[in-house]
Design an enzyme around this catalytic site. Structure first.
Site, short mmCIF file in Angstrom:
data_model
loop_
_atom_site.label_atom_id
_atom_site.label_comp_id
_atom_site.label_asym_id
_atom_site.label_seq_id
_atom_site.Cartn_x
_atom_site.Cartn_y
_atom_site.Cartn_z
N TYR A 18 0.86 -1.53 0.21
CA TYR A 18 0.11 -0.07 0.20
C TYR A 18 0.62 1.36 -0.15
O TYR A 18 0.78 2.29 -0.69
CB TYR A 18 -1.09 0.03 1.03
N HIS A 22 1.49 4.27 -2.97
CA HIS A 22 0.96 5.34 -3.02
C HIS A 22 2.39 6.48 -3.19
O HIS A 22 2.06 7.59 -3.66
CB HIS A 22 0.58 5.99 -1.38
#
Length: 103
Positions: A18, A22
């Site tokens: 994750y 990002h």
């Protein structure tokens, strides 16, 4: 300017991926968010629970229509394997209500 906060949930073992995704967020998505009045967008991770806490400053009507855009729908699909999502791949998001603000 309004401040909006909400929480989301990662699937176990997905924290590093994750964060990696990002760190490489698509420039066109950043442009869309900015052009839509969203600024100072932050996402915090509570590592023991895999909970994400997001806060964003918003000018105008903001993000309600963003989910209808092609770029946001592609991002949701790209992130869907990492977090709890709805049937349309949007993250399951729970609004948080402000209980204190130190100006």
């Amino acid at each position: 300017m309004a401040v909006i906060a909400f929480r989301m949930k990662l699937r176990p073992g997905c924290q590093a991926e994750y964060q990696r995704r990002h760190a490489e967020i698509w420039p066109e998505l950043l442009t869309l968010l900015s052009d839509s009045g969203i600024s100072d967008y932050r996402i915090f991770l509570d590592e023991p629970t895999d909970m994400l806490f997001a806060v964003q400053s918003v000018v105008g009507e903001s993000s309600q229509a963003l989910g209808q855009t092609e770029i946001v729908q592609r991002w949701w699909a790209y992130m869907a394997d990492l977090m709890d999502v709805n049937a349309d791949n949007s993250p399951v998001s729970v609004p948080l209500h402000e209980v204190f603000h130190m100006p």
